[in-house]
Design an enzyme around this catalytic site. Structure first.
Site, mmCIF file in Angstrom:
data_model
loop_
_atom_site.group_PDB
_atom_site.id
_atom_site.type_symbol
_atom_site.label_atom_id
_atom_site.label_comp_id
_atom_site.label_asym_id
_atom_site.label_seq_id
_atom_site.Cartn_x
_atom_site.Cartn_y
_atom_site.Cartn_z
ATOM 1 N N PRO A 234 28.592 -18.856 -13.486
ATOM 2 C CA PRO A 234 28.005 -19.314 -12.214
ATOM 3 C C PRO A 234 26.539 -18.938 -12.108
ATOM 4 O O PRO A 234 26.131 -17.838 -12.494
ATOM 5 C CB PRO A 234 28.850 -18.578 -11.160
ATOM 6 C CG PRO A 234 30.125 -18.233 -11.844
ATOM 7 C CD PRO A 234 29.774 -18.001 -13.281
ATOM 8 N N GLY A 235 25.739 -19.863 -11.600
ATOM 9 C CA GLY A 235 24.325 -19.598 -11.361
ATOM 10 C C GLY A 235 23.409 -19.842 -12.522
ATOM 11 O O GLY A 235 22.213 -19.537 -12.438
ATOM 12 N N THR A 236 23.916 -20.396 -13.628
ATOM 13 C CA THR A 236 23.063 -20.600 -14.803
ATOM 14 C C THR A 236 22.320 -21.927 -14.774
ATOM 15 O O THR A 236 21.545 -22.203 -15.685
ATOM 16 C CB THR A 236 23.900 -20.518 -16.086
ATOM 17 O OG1 THR A 236 25.062 -21.357 -15.961
ATOM 18 C CG2 THR A 236 24.356 -19.089 -16.341
ATOM 19 N N HIS A 455 26.950 15.401 -9.313
ATOM 20 C CA HIS A 455 27.603 14.303 -10.042
ATOM 21 C C HIS A 455 26.561 13.363 -10.647
ATOM 22 O O HIS A 455 26.626 13.032 -11.846
ATOM 23 C CB HIS A 455 28.524 13.540 -9.082
ATOM 24 C CG HIS A 455 29.278 12.419 -9.715
ATOM 25 N ND1 HIS A 455 30.587 12.517 -10.110
ATOM 26 C CD2 HIS A 455 28.889 11.158 -10.062
ATOM 27 C CE1 HIS A 455 30.982 11.371 -10.651
ATOM 28 N NE2 HIS A 455 29.965 10.516 -10.615
ATOM 29 N N GLU A 456 25.599 12.930 -9.850
ATOM 30 C CA GLU A 456 24.577 12.015 -10.350
ATOM 31 C C GLU A 456 23.655 12.707 -11.347
ATOM 32 O O GLU A 456 23.187 12.096 -12.313
ATOM 33 C CB GLU A 456 23.760 11.429 -9.185
ATOM 34 C CG GLU A 456 24.579 10.622 -8.189
ATOM 35 C CD GLU A 456 25.305 9.466 -8.840
ATOM 36 O OE1 GLU A 456 24.819 8.940 -9.868
ATOM 37 O OE2 GLU A 456 26.391 9.089 -8.339
ATOM 38 N N HIS A 459 25.326 12.573 -14.710
ATOM 39 C CA HIS A 459 25.104 11.291 -15.396
ATOM 40 C C HIS A 459 23.719 11.264 -16.046
ATOM 41 O O HIS A 459 23.566 10.823 -17.202
ATOM 42 C CB HIS A 459 25.215 10.131 -14.398
ATOM 43 C CG HIS A 459 26.622 9.792 -14.022
ATOM 44 N ND1 HIS A 459 27.582 9.454 -14.945
ATOM 45 C CD2 HIS A 459 27.226 9.721 -12.806
ATOM 46 C CE1 HIS A 459 28.721 9.191 -14.317
ATOM 47 N NE2 HIS A 459 28.526 9.356 -13.018
ATOM 48 N N ASP A 530 33.786 5.393 -12.280
ATOM 49 C CA ASP A 530 33.477 5.746 -13.671
ATOM 50 C C ASP A 530 34.728 5.717 -14.538
ATOM 51 O O ASP A 530 34.705 5.185 -15.662
ATOM 52 C CB ASP A 530 32.851 7.141 -13.729
ATOM 53 C CG ASP A 530 31.568 7.228 -12.915
ATOM 54 O OD1 ASP A 530 30.859 6.203 -12.837
ATOM 55 O OD2 ASP A 530 31.281 8.303 -12.359
#
Length: 640
Positions: A234-236, A455-456, A459, A530
């Site tokens: 979709p959207g191409t 937590h971030e 990552h 995650d």
């Protein structure tokens, strides 16, 4: 200055408005049933008739109507009497209308009573009796009226269902609803408005050239392609490319959606297909565009069809016959678009019906630059806007997504009362579209905010020291959409992914949960997203891509969709247990790897988490200040 005379000949005639007919119809009903007639006739009993009228010799004549009612006419000179004063005033047409009427039980009884009442009358004094048979149109209309009302409301419903004249809406169920674009009313979109899609445009332009100059091809014995199928996510730009064809083609262009063939009435879809191709053949050479053809071209597999006689299947059969059946179909090209080519019927996709399949993929970086240049034309931009940087920051974005980013950036700039759109507006628009709306007003407790920050940071630190993870751009703990925080990466455009890249991505995704485990000795539910991604990646590696040594080079990927209709899995129970075991070992190994990296860089993890608690956002400069320059050739590999 000369005045231009108005040409009344070019004016369209005023549309016929039938509303006044409806009003006239209802006015007639009101007049017939609710307004008292002008002539008033009073009903009397036999006793009153005999004593007050007949015995007084006031009756001029009696008219028996349909052997049911006796109309009584009073002599003119007797109407002047006081007892008839009210009847004379109320009856305007007293000369020609009866003044009274009498209901008859039976005609024989009435005649006998009348004869006995006039036994003592002289022959010239007896009242004349006239028998008449009349048709009561009001009573006849009263039982026809319900049928007329049903027909009336049915016509209104038909007019609502399909616009047009009264006659056409009643009998045009089977007519095609395609919108035709002639040379005078063609689309304003051209191939210059379609950025990227170079190969697709070449294919389409060749077909247009065939329609314009057929002799250059037919002299060598070539035949015109019957159909072209545009396939892509979709959207191409499938529909946009069709609009460009409508704007560039010098032939009639019919456009409609696949769902317009399917109606509530049986046989309407097949009839509309026949009518559509009939119109196209009459105007040949011409082009038919069917958008979302999967609505009518779905596979006729019995496993997907629980109805014995499906209307969609009948429509598809008629479409197959029109594309390449017994009859000739010259000069008509069918252009169709879908993003679900896997569910289309095989007979529809064969050569002779859709000869060419054009696949429109997500744009590359160079194509995204071209698309940005198209959508940035109507915007007032600052000089700081870098189109190449915008294209680099939007990997995996379709043309529709890029158009949305440009529009969203303009809205953000207008909300800030700015005179032009800057680079920062585009960055905010990208973040909003990818991550959702910022929710700074969302109340988070200090304890939860501390967990999110670590937590971030987990990552960020884990991905910083992994070789095959995309470049980290920024880290944020501002709630956005459904997430409480996010780490933003700049993905590289890859066509294939190696095993080491898979493993590094899984390890980086588990960094947030590992950081919670190391810092707080407790884990939370914040790693749900995650874990979902990691589990899917691990199963893809083992069961689809054949990247596991124990399972071996075996793939259970189903590109045809046949496994999805089976109640059982395409492998044995022992193989299923082996797949589950290898997936679990793979995830636990990478989780331990992430813990080893974060344990070694625990001080940097804490420093980054405290920065996030203070500023809520850490950009690339902040990350480099804490973690140092990220060099792919000097990344630590000892944590394996």
């Amino acid at each position: 200055m000369t005045k231009v005379k108005k040409d009344n000949k070019n004016k369209l005639p005023k549309a016929y408005n039938p509303n006044w007919l409806y009003l006239l119809f209802f006015a007639f009903i009101v007049l017939v049933f609710y307004i008292n007639p002008v002539v008033k006739t009073k009903e009397i009993s036999w006793l009153e008739f005999e004593q007050d009228m007949l015995s007084q010799n006031d009756v001029e004549k009696i008219v028996v109507v349909n052997k049911e009612t006796a109309e009584i006419y009073i002599k003119k000179e007797r109407l002047l009497l006081k007892k008839y004063e009210g009847v004379a005033k109320d009856t305007i047409l007293s000369a020609t209308s009866p003044q009274y009427y009498l209901k008859l039980g039976s005609i024989e009884g009435f005649e006998n009573k009348l004869e006995k009442a006039q036994d003592n009358f002289a022959p010239q004094e007896k009242v004349e009796i006239i028998y008449e048979n009349r048709t009561n149109w009001i009573e006849t209309f009263s039982w026809i009226l319900p049928f007329l009302l049903i027909l009336f409301f049915w016509i209104i419903i038909l007019r609502r269902m399909k616009p047009g004249s009264l006659g056409s809406s009643m009998f045009n169920f089977g007519k095609s609803t395609a919108k035709i674009a002639n040379i005078d009313t063609k689309s304003k979109v051209t191939f210059n408005d379609v950025a990227g899609l170079k190969e697709a445009k070449i294919e389409i332009m060749e077909i247009l050239d065939f329609l314009k100059n057929p002799k250059e091809y037919t002299r060598l014995g070539a035949k015109i392609p019957t159909g072209v199928l545009l396939v892509g996510p979709p959207g191409t730009g499938k529909t946009l490319l069709a609009r460009a064809v409508a704007g560039e083609a010098q032939v009639p262009f019919f456009s409609l959606s696949g769902s317009e063939f399917v109606e509530m009435f049986v046989g309407v879809g097949a009839s509309r297909v026949r009518d559509l191709f009939k119109q196209a053949k009459e105007k040949a050479p011409s082009i038919i565009f069917i958008d979302e053809i999967d609505a009518v071209g779905r596979s006729r597999d019995k496993a997907n069809n629980f109805q014995s006689n499906d209307e969609r299947e009948n429509t598809l059969n008629q479409l197959l016959a029109e594309l390449d059946g017994f009859g000739t179909n010259t000069g008509v090209i069918v252009l169709a678009a879908t993003n679900r080519a896997d569910i289309l019927d095989k007979a529809l996709l064969r050569a002779g019906r859709f000869d060419r399949h054009i696949y429109l993929e997500l744009p590359t970086r160079e194509e995204r630059v071209e698309i940005f240049q198209v959508h940035l034309k109507p915007l007032k931009l600052e000089k700081s806007v870098d189109v190449n940087l915008l294209a680099s920051l939007t990997p995996g974005f379709s043309g529709a997504d890029i158009a949305n980013i440009c529009n969203e950036a303009a809205l953000i700039a207008a909300r800030k009362k700015k005179e032009s759109v800057g680079q920062d507006d585009f960055n905010q628009a990208r973040d909003r579209i990818v991550g959702g709306l910022e929710r700074k007003s969302k109340i988070i407790s200090p304890k939860e905010k501390n967990i999110v920050a670590h937590h971030e940071a987990g990552h960020a630190v884990a991905s910083w020291y992994l070789k095959n993870v995309d470049s980290l751009v920024k880290v944020s703990i501002i709630p956005r959409g459904k997430s409480l925080g996010a780490a933003w990466y700049l993905p590289e455009e890859r066509q294939i992914i190696t095993k080491s890249q898979f493993l590094d991505q899984i390890c980086a995704a588990l960094g947030g949960r590992a950081a919670e485990d190391i810092i707080f000795n407790e884990i939370s539910s914040g790693a749900l997203d995650d874990l979902e991604k990691v589990t899917k990646q691990a199963y893809n590696m083992v069961a689809y891509f054949g990247l596991d040594e124990e399972v071996g080079p075996i793939s259970f990927y189903d590109s045809t969709g046949e496994y999805g209709r089976l109640l059982s899995k395409p492998y044995s129970e022992s193989m299923g247990k082996l797949i589950d075991t290898e997936v679990l070992n793979l995830i636990t190994t990478q989780y331990q790897r992430a813990k080893n990296i974060l344990t070694k860089h625990k001080d940097e993890l804490e420093e980054l988490a405290q920065l996030l608690l203070k500023n809520e956002v850490a950009n690339k400069e902040d990350l480099e200040q804490i973690l140092g320059k990220r060099k792919a050739t000097e990344l630590l590999q000892s944590e394996d």
